[in-house]
Design an enzyme around this catalytic site. Structure first.
Site, PDB file in Angstrom:
ATOM      1  N   ASP A 274      -9.718  17.757 -14.786  1.00 54.05           N
ATOM      2  CA  ASP A 274      -9.761  16.355 -15.200  1.00 54.05           C
ATOM      3  C   ASP A 274      -9.555  16.363 -16.710  1.00 54.05           C
ATOM      4  O   ASP A 274     -10.427  16.795 -17.468  1.00 54.05           O
ATOM      5  CB  ASP A 274     -11.113  15.741 -14.809  1.00 54.05           C
ATOM      6  CG  ASP A 274     -11.217  14.269 -15.196  1.00 54.05           C
ATOM      7  OD1 ASP A 274     -10.545  13.865 -16.167  1.00 54.05           O
ATOM      8  OD2 ASP A 274     -11.985  13.534 -14.553  1.00 54.05           O
TER       9      ASP A 274
ATOM     10  N   LYS B 291      -8.774   4.981 -19.518  1.00 52.41           N
ATOM     11  CA  LYS B 291      -9.131   5.387 -20.878  1.00 52.41           C
ATOM     12  C   LYS B 291      -7.897   5.353 -21.793  1.00 52.41           C
ATOM     13  O   LYS B 291      -7.342   4.300 -21.993  1.00 52.41           O
ATOM     14  CB  LYS B 291      -9.796   6.764 -20.841  1.00 52.41           C
ATOM     15  CG  LYS B 291     -10.829   6.933 -19.708  1.00 52.41           C
ATOM     16  CD  LYS B 291     -12.001   5.985 -19.794  1.00 52.41           C
ATOM     17  CE  LYS B 291     -13.019   6.340 -18.710  1.00 52.41           C
ATOM     18  NZ  LYS B 291     -13.969   5.290 -18.430  1.00 52.41           N
TER      19      LYS B 291
ATOM     20  N   TYR C 196     -18.165  14.728 -15.105  1.00 56.49           N
ATOM     21  CA  TYR C 196     -18.589  13.313 -15.091  1.00 56.49           C
ATOM     22  C   TYR C 196     -19.580  13.094 -13.942  1.00 56.49           C
ATOM     23  O   TYR C 196     -19.394  13.597 -12.832  1.00 56.49           O
ATOM     24  CB  TYR C 196     -17.345  12.425 -14.945  1.00 56.49           C
ATOM     25  CG  TYR C 196     -17.634  10.960 -14.820  1.00 56.49           C
ATOM     26  CD1 TYR C 196     -18.389  10.290 -15.765  1.00 56.49           C
ATOM     27  CD2 TYR C 196     -17.131  10.240 -13.749  1.00 56.49           C
ATOM     28  CE1 TYR C 196     -18.645   8.937 -15.641  1.00 56.49           C
ATOM     29  CE2 TYR C 196     -17.372   8.880 -13.610  1.00 56.49           C
ATOM     30  CZ  TYR C 196     -18.142   8.237 -14.564  1.00 56.49           C
ATOM     31  OH  TYR C 196     -18.390   6.899 -14.441  1.00 56.49           O
TER      32      TYR C 196
ATOM     33  N   ARG D  59       0.836  -1.207   0.000  1.00 57.15           N
ATOM     34  CA  ARG D  59       0.000   0.000   0.000  1.00 57.15           C
ATOM     35  C   ARG D  59       0.869   1.254   0.000  1.00 57.15           C
ATOM     36  O   ARG D  59       0.475   2.317  -0.454  1.00 57.15           O
ATOM     37  CB  ARG D  59      -0.978  -0.023   1.187  1.00 57.15           C
ATOM     38  CG  ARG D  59      -1.905   1.165   1.225  1.00 57.15           C
ATOM     39  CD  ARG D  59      -3.211   0.978   2.029  1.00 57.15           C
ATOM     40  NE  ARG D  59      -3.177  -0.032   3.046  1.00 57.15           N
ATOM     41  CZ  ARG D  59      -2.661   0.144   4.279  1.00 57.15           C
ATOM     42  NH1 ARG D  59      -2.156   1.312   4.627  1.00 57.15           N
ATOM     43  NH2 ARG D  59      -2.664  -0.854   5.148  1.00 57.15           N
TER      44      ARG D  59
END
Ligand code: PLP
Length: 396
Positions: free
Chosen positions: A186, A211, A114, A61
């Protein structure tokens, strides 16, 4: 521990291939460190690490060499001081918001962000005492008017989904600087090939690496870019809460990035062809693509972007039944959400992304029944155009 071979050239093609790679044991490609934890030789090594005297990975992590290689490559491509990777674009968005906004503070966001970003900002953050004002995209007077004493952040996408609106980054940064608040873009739909908002003065850039950066529709990921000090709370957030991308996905991301500029260059060109084709069709009412002079933000896009991306949105000249008939007629374009991969994907925003909303709510958001969104892929442009023609031919 291996050394990075990553002196950036500033040229996207070369940097995408070479930067950030880790070549352990002579491996040409960066190996996948598929481990959740890291072994120390003895307590001396543990203590040296604890006192900052020895480099060592500790726990997955906190750090992983394959992840760091991907972060380094991405940082070079975005021309960022630092990149922090997450397990999805939404993890990157939520970590940025949660790490950099506190109870009693306020942010301003544009209205066609979004859907899930707006969901977090307008529904989840208020539960933690963080308020937001949603302003119309492109209205910088409204944005300035919304800034309050306790505002800490301006957040926008560019281009936006699904209408491909473009933020005027100069105005956006100007406002953020004037009011001493953070500017966040973004930039998922643009990719660092087409725009680099940090170079224009934006403080933080976010990408869904699911993407174009991953580029093959096979991973989920997200990234936050900016100055190292500014992003430290975002890193600390990930360290504490998780949301870490797995090493296998990092490998696929690194692999996908090697062809990044080739892919995006080709996608830009094909999308332009598709947009021009659609604009000539009598059975298409309207096309939204920032590369077309008819787009409301074409001039801004030309000023600040190298290419216009590969999402083309359009309205069928008909009704809902005609639109579904058109989509059902497509064979090459696959009916699936998402964007940015090799396959051309088609979505019907009203019944795919917004099926939980009533028609009235959708129309209030500007999501009309005849809207179709295309994520243009890497197929031969002639085949994509022939498929679209096949769909259009079904309409009376
Ligand atoms: N940002 C934008 C502009 C998006 O379109 C999406 C998803 O479609 C996201 C963020 C979220 O990314 P992810 O699906 O990787 O969580």
């Amino acid at each position: 521990m291996s050394e990075y071979i990553d002196e950036p050239t500033g040229r996207c093609d070369t940097d995408a291939v070479h930067c950030g790679e880790q070549r352990w044991l002579g491996s040409l490609t960066t190996p996948i460190a598929l481990t959740s934890t890291f072994v120390f030789k003895d307590m001396n090594e543990v203590q040296a690490f604890g006192q900052g005297q020895a480099d060592h990975y500790e726990y997955g992590r906190y750090g992983n060499p394959t992840r760091e290689a991907a972060e380094r490559k991405l940082a070079v491509l975005e021309n960022a001081d630092r990149c922090i990777l997450f397990d999805s674009g939404m993890s990157a968005v939520s970590a940025t918001l949660m790490a950099l906004c506190s109870q009693g503070q306020h942010l301003v966001i544009t209205d066609d962000a979004y859907k899930q970003t707006l969901n977090i900002v307008t529904k989840i953050l208020p539960r933690f005492g963080i308020e937001a004002t949603v302003v119309p995209m492109g209205d910088y007077q409204a944005m300035a008017a919304a800034i309050r004493e306790n505002t800490v952040m301006l957040f926008s996408e560019s281009p936006t989904n699904p209408y491909l609106n473009i933020a005027d980054v100069e105005c956006f940064v100007g406002l953020a600087r004037k009011y001493k608040v953070l500017s966040v873009i973004d930039s998922t739909f643009a990719t660092p090939y087409n725009q680099r908002p940090l170079e224009q003065g934006v403080d933080i850039v976010i990408h869904s690496t699911t993407k174009y950066l991953g580029g093959h529709n096979d991973i989920l990921g997200g990234a936050v870019f900016g100055k190292a000090g500014l992003l430290d709370p975002v890193y600390q957030w990930r360290r504490a809460t998780g949301g870490v991308i797995d090493p296998m996905s990092c490998y696929l991301l690194i692999r996908g990035l090697k062809t990044f500029s080739l892919r995006v260059d080709r996608l830009n060109k094909t999308a332009m062809q598709v947009a021009e084709f659609l604009e000539k069709q009598p059975k298409v009412r309207k096309v939204y693509y920032p590369g077309l002079p008819s787009h409301r933000h074409h001039e801004i896009a030309r000023r600040q972007m190298r290419g216009f991306g590969a999402v083309v949105t359009f309205e069928i000249n008909g009704d809902l039944a005609d639109t579904l008939n058109f989509i059902n007629g497509l064979k090459l374009c696959l009916l699936a959400p998402s964007l940015g991969g090799p396959e051309t994907l088609v979505t019907h925003p009203a019944l795919m992304s917004y099926y939980r909303e009533t028609r009235e709510e959708r129309y209030r958001l500007g999501i009309v029944d005849e809207l179709v969104r295309l994520s243009v892929g890497l197929e031969d442009p002639e085949d994509i155009l022939a498929d679209l023609q096949r769909g259009l031919d079904r309409l009376a």
